[in-house]
Design an enzyme around this catalytic site. Structure first.
Site, short mmCIF file in Angstrom:
data_model
loop_
_atom_site.label_atom_id
_atom_site.label_comp_id
_atom_site.label_asym_id
_atom_site.label_seq_id
_atom_site.Cartn_x
_atom_site.Cartn_y
_atom_site.Cartn_z
N CYS A 81 0.67 -1.22 0.11
CA CYS A 81 0.00 -0.18 -0.07
C CYS A 81 0.90 1.18 -0.08
O CYS A 81 1.47 1.49 -1.22
CB CYS A 81 -0.87 -0.13 0.99
SG CYS A 81 -2.49 0.85 0.70
N HIS A 166 -3.33 -4.88 1.54
CA HIS A 166 -2.74 -5.15 2.99
C HIS A 166 -2.73 -6.72 3.11
O HIS A 166 -3.55 -7.43 3.44
CB HIS A 166 -3.42 -4.71 4.34
CG HIS A 166 -3.20 -3.20 4.15
ND1 HIS A 166 -2.43 -2.57 5.04
CD2 HIS A 166 -3.96 -2.05 3.36
CE1 HIS A 166 -2.55 -0.96 4.83
NE2 HIS A 166 -3.48 -0.88 3.78
N GLU A 168 -0.70 -8.38 5.21
CA GLU A 168 -0.42 -8.72 6.63
C GLU A 168 -1.91 -8.59 7.41
O GLU A 168 -1.68 -9.05 8.51
CB GLU A 168 0.53 -7.42 7.20
CG GLU A 168 -0.05 -6.18 7.37
CD GLU A 168 -0.43 -5.40 6.42
OE1 GLU A 168 -0.21 -5.75 5.10
OE2 GLU A 168 -0.73 -4.19 6.33
N1 GLN Z 1 -4.13 6.42 0.65
C1 GLN Z 1 -2.61 6.15 1.40
C2 GLN Z 1 -1.46 7.24 0.88
O1 GLN Z 1 -1.67 7.52 -0.24
C3 GLN Z 1 -1.97 4.75 1.35
C4 GLN Z 1 -3.13 3.95 2.08
C5 GLN Z 1 -2.67 2.65 2.78
O2 GLN Z 1 -1.39 2.53 3.06
N2 GLN Z 1 -3.63 1.91 3.34
O3 GLN Z 1 -0.45 7.22 1.42
#
Ligand code: GLN
Length: 193
Positions: A81, A166, A168
């Site tokens: 992410c 995610h 994890e």
């Molecule tokens: N929306 C977040 C960002 O742009 C990332 C979201 C996440 O890591 N769950 O940094």
């Protein structure tokens, strides 16, 4: 191979859940907050969180250059992410990808999907997407591992493995296993030299 030591960037975000998965798989973990914490680690995880906050923390602690050196040395890195965003061209510039932040749209802050991931056996992974990015562009050296609705959500380049979701959360540790298997391949190659 003795228990590998994996660094987990712990400036912000969901680092503890990654540590739990890694320890469950027999790795040792170290929370990384300053450059010295990178010494001796055999792999690194960049967790989810907020990429703007992480960018500021990396700059504040002077972590940008040492993280680049770590990647250049071929150290396996797993980004999930916001961790995926951190590796892209516009952030640390370590992968030849461009991440589109919050790409699945404002309305869809969070969803789950079954995602077949290339290289992961035993059926699709349950992906938890939280304001997730996708990979909008990538260079020829990037191997695409998964897509959702035609959008790239997992990829690999050299030792770096990234997912939009995610991995994890939700008890499926196959992605972390794949990441750790990259460490083993590396040590085998190293021993042959
Ligand atoms: N929306 C977040 C960002 O742009 C990332 C979201 C996440 O890591 N769950 O940094």
């Amino acid at each position: 191979m003795s228990a590998p030591l994996i660094g987990v960037l712990a400036l912000q975000g969901g680092f503890e859940a990654h540590e739990r998965v890694l320890r469950r798989l027999g790795a040792r973990t170290r929370e990384v907050r300053v450059p010295g914490d990178l010494d001796g680690i055999e792999g690194l995880v960049l967790p989810g969180g907020e990429s703007t906050t992480m960018t500021l923390g990396i700059a504040r602690e002077g972590l940008g250059e040492p993280l680049g050196a770590l990647a250049a040395a071929g150290t396996p890195i797993l980004g999930s992410c916001a961790g995926l965003i951190m590796l892209d061209r516009d952030h640390l510039g370590l992968m030849d990808i461009r991440a589109e932040r919050n790409a699945f749209g404002r309305q869809v802050h969070s969803f789950e999907a079954d995602v077949p991931v290339r290289g992961i056996e035993g059926g699709p992974m349950r992906g938890v997407f939280i304001r997730a990015p996708w990979i909008a562009e990538h260079g020829p050296g990037v191997e695409i591992l998964a897509s959702v609705d035609g959008h790239v959500v997992a990829a690999r380049e050299d030792g770096m493995l990234v997912v939009s979701f995610h991995a994890e959360l939700g008890g499926d540790d196959r992605l972390h296993r794949l990441f750790l298997s990259g460490l083993r391949e590396r040590s085998v190659v190293g021993e042959e030299r």
